[in-house]
Write a protein that holds these residues in place. Structure first.
Motif, PDB file in Angstrom:
ATOM      1  N   UNK A   1       0.745  -1.245   0.000  1.00 32.44           N
ATOM      2  CA  UNK A   1       0.000   0.000   0.000  1.00 32.44           C
ATOM      3  C   UNK A   1       0.783   1.308   0.000  1.00 32.44           C
ATOM      4  N   UNK A   2       2.072   1.370   0.230  1.00 31.23           N
ATOM      5  CA  UNK A   2       2.727   2.673   0.322  1.00 31.23           C
ATOM      6  C   UNK A   2       2.737   3.450  -0.996  1.00 31.23           C
ATOM      7  N   UNK A   3       2.922   4.741  -0.862  1.00 31.98           N
ATOM      8  CA  UNK A   3       3.128   5.603  -2.024  1.00 31.98           C
ATOM      9  C   UNK A   3       4.610   5.572  -2.370  1.00 31.98           C
ATOM     10  N   UNK A   4       4.933   5.411  -3.623  1.00 30.58           N
ATOM     11  CA  UNK A   4       6.328   5.419  -4.044  1.00 30.58           C
ATOM     12  C   UNK A   4       6.515   6.429  -5.169  1.00 30.58           C
ATOM     13  N   UNK A   5       7.589   7.205  -5.080  1.00 33.15           N
ATOM     14  CA  UNK A   5       7.906   8.196  -6.095  1.00 33.15           C
ATOM     15  C   UNK A   5       8.561   7.518  -7.288  1.00 33.15           C
ATOM     16  N   UNK A   6       8.221   8.007  -8.477  1.00 32.02           N
ATOM     17  CA  UNK A   6       8.784   7.451  -9.705  1.00 32.02           C
ATOM     18  C   UNK A   6      10.307   7.608  -9.716  1.00 32.02           C
ATOM     19  N   UNK A   7      10.994   6.631 -10.254  1.00 33.74           N
ATOM     20  CA  UNK A   7      12.434   6.713 -10.422  1.00 33.74           C
ATOM     21  C   UNK A   7      13.254   6.425  -9.187  1.00 33.74           C
ATOM     22  N   UNK A   8      12.593   6.082  -8.081  1.00 36.14           N
ATOM     23  CA  UNK A   8      13.310   5.760  -6.844  1.00 36.14           C
ATOM     24  C   UNK A   8      13.394   4.252  -6.672  1.00 36.14           C
ATOM     25  N   UNK A   9      14.470   3.793  -6.082  1.00 33.50           N
ATOM     26  CA  UNK A   9      14.637   2.378  -5.795  1.00 33.50           C
ATOM     27  C   UNK A   9      14.311   2.173  -4.321  1.00 33.50           C
TER      28      UNK A   9
ATOM     29  N   UNK B   1       8.465  -8.681  -0.153  1.00 30.42           N
ATOM     30  CA  UNK B   1       9.060  -8.477  -1.473  1.00 30.42           C
ATOM     31  C   UNK B   1       9.910  -7.212  -1.504  1.00 30.42           C
ATOM     32  N   UNK B   2      10.958  -7.244  -2.295  1.00 27.96           N
ATOM     33  CA  UNK B   2      11.839  -6.093  -2.455  1.00 27.96           C
ATOM     34  C   UNK B   2      11.528  -5.399  -3.769  1.00 27.96           C
ATOM     35  N   UNK B   3      11.700  -4.090  -3.779  1.00 30.11           N
ATOM     36  CA  UNK B   3      11.535  -3.359  -5.018  1.00 30.11           C
ATOM     37  C   UNK B   3      12.730  -3.625  -5.923  1.00 30.11           C
TER      38      UNK B   3
END
Length: 197
Positions: free
Chosen positions: A170-178, A194-196
């Protein structure tokens, strides 16, 4: 029973009754159970997490769950906490934990679908994910057509969503970030979140 009576799942009923045996459990004591009368038809979407009846019916058969079939034995203002028979099979005398299976059709949201499908089968902890995975995701913010000002109150993962945080559904993630998981609590029964990439 004592542990249950002092727990949030038991509405802290034992603590309330030790203070005053005539006192009822209030919203201050147990908001998840008494904020609304969750037995009412207008609260059907809430019943699988906020009533024992709805929870038992959902985890016993997630694929065919229909809140229309929830029949409540308690009437009037009596609320249902999370009773033993919601999680445990008391009807056959085994008291085994119910198992709704792998976390797939648990949360109300479907985005991001790959995150949800990546959550492993958690065994007995599948029960916890039903209500502690959240009901919205960071993807909902990205999909919103309009966001006014700086107020994000409309975007709410719906409280106590530890499973959704641990398994990153569910978290928000910014584009282009690992986003590499480094949470020491990011496992349940030895299963890693799971890992990004």
């Amino acid at each position: 029973m004592e542990e249950w009576g002092r727990s949030a799942h038991g509405g802290h009923v034992l603590e309330v009754k030790e203070e005053d045996v005539t006192k009822a459990v209030t919203e201050e004591d147990a908001p998840a159970w008494v904020h609304y009368d969750f037995k009412q038809p207008n609260r059907q979407p809430c019943q699988k997490c906020h009533t024992s009846t709805g929870f038992r019916n959902f985890v016993s058969d997630p694929e065919n769950y229909n809140p229309e079939n929830n029949t409540f034995l308690l009437t009037g203002q009596q609320k249902e906490f999370l009773y033993c028979w919601a999680c445990h099979r008391v009807e056959d005398g085994s008291f085994e934990l119910r198992n709704p299976g792998k976390f797939e059709r648990v949360a109300e949201y479907s985005e991001p679908a790959d995150r949800i499908s990546s959550v492993p089968d958690l065994g007995e902890s599948n029960l916890c994910m039903v209500c502690h995975s959240g009901r919205s995701s960071g993807a909902a913010i990205k999909l919103a057509e309009e966001i006014k000002g700086k107020h994000f109150g409309a975007f709410n993962s719906h409280y106590l969503a530890a499973g959704g945080i641990i398994f990153r559904t569910l978290p928000y993630e910014f584009e282009g970030r690992d986003y590499v998981a480094s949470n020491p609590h990011a496992s349940i029964d030895g299963l890693s979140a799971p890992h990004a990439t």
